[in-house]
Scaffold this motif. Sequence first.
Motif, PDB file in Angstrom:
ATOM      1  N   THR A   1      36.202   5.287  22.132  1.00  0.00           N
ATOM      2  CA  THR A   1      35.587   5.196  23.454  1.00  0.00           C
ATOM      3  C   THR A   1      35.678   3.773  23.988  1.00  0.00           C
ATOM      4  N   PHE A   2      35.773   3.682  25.299  1.00  0.00           N
ATOM      5  CA  PHE A   2      35.722   2.418  26.018  1.00  0.00           C
ATOM      6  C   PHE A   2      34.749   2.631  27.164  1.00  0.00           C
ATOM      7  N   ASP A   3      33.872   1.669  27.427  1.00  0.00           N
ATOM      8  CA  ASP A   3      33.067   1.767  28.634  1.00  0.00           C
ATOM      9  C   ASP A   3      32.668   0.385  29.113  1.00  0.00           C
ATOM     10  N   GLY A   4      32.371   0.327  30.415  1.00  0.00           N
ATOM     11  CA  GLY A   4      32.019  -0.928  31.059  1.00  0.00           C
ATOM     12  C   GLY A   4      32.049  -0.758  32.565  1.00  0.00           C
ATOM     13  N   GLY A   5      32.110  -1.859  33.269  1.00  0.00           N
ATOM     14  CA  GLY A   5      32.101  -1.827  34.722  1.00  0.00           C
ATOM     15  C   GLY A   5      33.408  -1.316  35.309  1.00  0.00           C
ATOM     16  N   TYR A   6      34.528  -1.707  34.702  1.00  0.00           N
ATOM     17  CA  TYR A   6      35.845  -1.375  35.247  1.00  0.00           C
ATOM     18  C   TYR A   6      36.819  -1.167  34.098  1.00  0.00           C
TER      19      TYR A   6
ATOM     20  N   ASP B   1      32.939   1.388  38.039  1.00  0.00           N
ATOM     21  CA  ASP B   1      31.475   1.442  38.030  1.00  0.00           C
ATOM     22  C   ASP B   1      30.976   2.530  37.077  1.00  0.00           C
ATOM     23  N   ARG B   2      30.283   2.085  36.034  1.00  0.00           N
ATOM     24  CA  ARG B   2      29.820   2.985  34.967  1.00  0.00           C
ATOM     25  C   ARG B   2      31.009   3.754  34.384  1.00  0.00           C
ATOM     26  N   ALA B   3      32.070   3.022  34.123  1.00  0.00           N
ATOM     27  CA  ALA B   3      33.341   3.610  33.678  1.00  0.00           C
ATOM     28  C   ALA B   3      33.312   3.926  32.189  1.00  0.00           C
ATOM     29  N   GLU B   4      33.911   5.062  31.850  1.00  0.00           N
ATOM     30  CA  GLU B   4      34.050   5.472  30.447  1.00  0.00           C
ATOM     31  C   GLU B   4      35.406   6.132  30.264  1.00  0.00           C
ATOM     32  N   LEU B   5      36.000   5.915  29.087  1.00  0.00           N
ATOM     33  CA  LEU B   5      37.249   6.561  28.715  1.00  0.00           C
ATOM     34  C   LEU B   5      37.099   6.993  27.261  1.00  0.00           C
TER      35      LEU B   5
ATOM     36  N   ARG C   1      51.631   5.047  37.668  1.00  0.00           N
ATOM     37  CA  ARG C   1      51.061   5.808  36.549  1.00  0.00           C
ATOM     38  C   ARG C   1      49.918   5.025  35.929  1.00  0.00           C
ATOM     39  N   ARG C   2      48.945   4.719  36.793  1.00  0.00           N
ATOM     40  CA  ARG C   2      47.804   3.887  36.427  1.00  0.00           C
ATOM     41  C   ARG C   2      46.534   4.533  36.952  1.00  0.00           C
TER      42      ARG C   2
ATOM     43  N   GLU D   1      40.904   0.092  33.355  1.00  0.00           N
ATOM     44  CA  GLU D   1      42.212   0.402  33.931  1.00  0.00           C
ATOM     45  C   GLU D   1      43.073   0.933  32.789  1.00  0.00           C
ATOM     46  N   TYR D   2      43.676   2.100  33.004  1.00  0.00           N
ATOM     47  CA  TYR D   2      44.454   2.749  31.950  1.00  0.00           C
ATOM     48  C   TYR D   2      45.872   2.946  32.448  1.00  0.00           C
ATOM     49  N   PHE D   3      46.843   2.354  31.725  1.00  0.00           N
ATOM     50  CA  PHE D   3      48.252   2.485  32.057  1.00  0.00           C
ATOM     51  C   PHE D   3      48.820   3.597  31.190  1.00  0.00           C
ATOM     52  N   LEU D   4      49.155   4.713  31.817  1.00  0.00           N
ATOM     53  CA  LEU D   4      49.518   5.907  31.079  1.00  0.00           C
ATOM     54  C   LEU D   4      50.743   5.735  30.199  1.00  0.00           C
ATOM     55  N   ASP D   5      51.819   5.209  30.740  1.00  0.00           N
ATOM     56  CA  ASP D   5      53.066   5.124  29.988  1.00  0.00           C
ATOM     57  C   ASP D   5      52.969   4.171  28.801  1.00  0.00           C
ATOM     58  N   ARG D   6      52.238   3.090  28.971  1.00  0.00           N
ATOM     59  CA  ARG D   6      52.123   2.095  27.906  1.00  0.00           C
ATOM     60  C   ARG D   6      50.920   2.341  27.008  1.00  0.00           C
ATOM     61  N   ARG D   7      50.029   3.257  27.425  1.00  0.00           N
ATOM     62  CA  ARG D   7      48.794   3.551  26.694  1.00  0.00           C
ATOM     63  C   ARG D   7      48.008   2.268  26.478  1.00  0.00           C
ATOM     64  N   VAL D   8      47.845   1.513  27.562  1.00  0.00           N
ATOM     65  CA  VAL D   8      47.145   0.240  27.549  1.00  0.00           C
ATOM     66  C   VAL D   8      45.853   0.394  28.335  1.00  0.00           C
ATOM     67  N   VAL D   9      44.762  -0.146  27.790  1.00  0.00           N
ATOM     68  CA  VAL D   9      43.475  -0.163  28.486  1.00  0.00           C
ATOM     69  C   VAL D   9      43.114  -1.612  28.753  1.00  0.00           C
ATOM     70  N   GLN D  10      42.716  -1.906  29.999  1.00  0.00           N
ATOM     71  CA  GLN D  10      42.179  -3.214  30.339  1.00  0.00           C
ATOM     72  C   GLN D  10      40.772  -2.977  30.854  1.00  0.00           C
ATOM     73  N   ALA D  11      39.823  -3.796  30.424  1.00  0.00           N
ATOM     74  CA  ALA D  11      38.422  -3.585  30.776  1.00  0.00           C
ATOM     75  C   ALA D  11      37.800  -4.882  31.272  1.00  0.00           C
ATOM     76  N   ARG D  12      36.864  -4.727  32.218  1.00  0.00           N
ATOM     77  CA  ARG D  12      36.154  -5.876  32.772  1.00  0.00           C
ATOM     78  C   ARG D  12      34.681  -5.511  32.956  1.00  0.00           C
ATOM     79  N   ALA D  13      33.811  -6.481  32.749  1.00  0.00           N
ATOM     80  CA  ALA D  13      32.378  -6.266  32.966  1.00  0.00           C
ATOM     81  C   ALA D  13      32.055  -6.282  34.457  1.00  0.00           C
ATOM     82  N   GLU D  14      32.817  -7.071  35.215  1.00  0.00           N
ATOM     83  CA  GLU D  14      32.578  -7.192  36.649  1.00  0.00           C
ATOM     84  C   GLU D  14      33.890  -7.003  37.402  1.00  0.00           C
ATOM     85  N   SER D  15      33.807  -6.374  38.565  1.00  0.00           N
ATOM     86  CA  SER D  15      34.977  -6.166  39.412  1.00  0.00           C
ATOM     87  C   SER D  15      34.495  -5.667  40.764  1.00  0.00           C
ATOM     88  N   GLU D  16      35.382  -5.649  41.733  1.00  0.00           N
ATOM     89  CA  GLU D  16      35.033  -5.120  43.044  1.00  0.00           C
ATOM     90  C   GLU D  16      34.631  -3.653  42.900  1.00  0.00           C
TER      91      GLU D  16
END
Length: 175
Positions: free
Chosen positions: A137-142, A127-131, A121-122, A144-159
């Motif tokens: 609002t959250f935006d950046g390179g990457y 790339d050019r990510a927005e939520l 549930r993730r 990750e949103y965990f639905l059950d925990r309502r947690v956002v993790q963000a990174r400027a750089e990622s694969e």
Amino acid sequence: MKRCKLPTARTLLTLALVGMAWVAGSAMAQQRDADQPIEVEADRLDLDDRAGTAVYTGDVDIRQGSMRLTGDRVEFQRNAAGELSRATARGERAYIEQQPDPEQPVVRGWGRTIIYHVAERRVELIDRAELHQGGDTFDGGYLEYFLDRRVVQARAESEGVEGRQRIRMTLQPER
């Protein structure tokens, strides 16, 4: 655009779209959306039942109730048990949304790639990510949103991210 309706594709889509509820505790929204018909528009469908994949290409637009997933290419993958394991949307601006509850704002996500991991549930927005939810609002390179925990993790750089895309966040004050 061609409308695609196949029993196996319908099963894949139902599993994918029901699983895409964006907010934990949204059982009412999931059920409300699950009771709605699935509408798919695409230019092409490649369905491989043995491999457990369904690949839609060409301005793909998938809707069910308040849920929507769009991209230039959308692929669904099943596991050995025949259950949806992953949905991947790609495009210049792939898009996913759902309204968790009529009283809450629509949750919207964009990226060049969107990957929904069903069992975890993730959701990954790459790339050019927005939520967006309401005014937050959250935006950046990457993202990750965990639905059950309502947690956002963000990174400027990622694969999969072109260059460095700094993280920006706007949170509205609680009323």
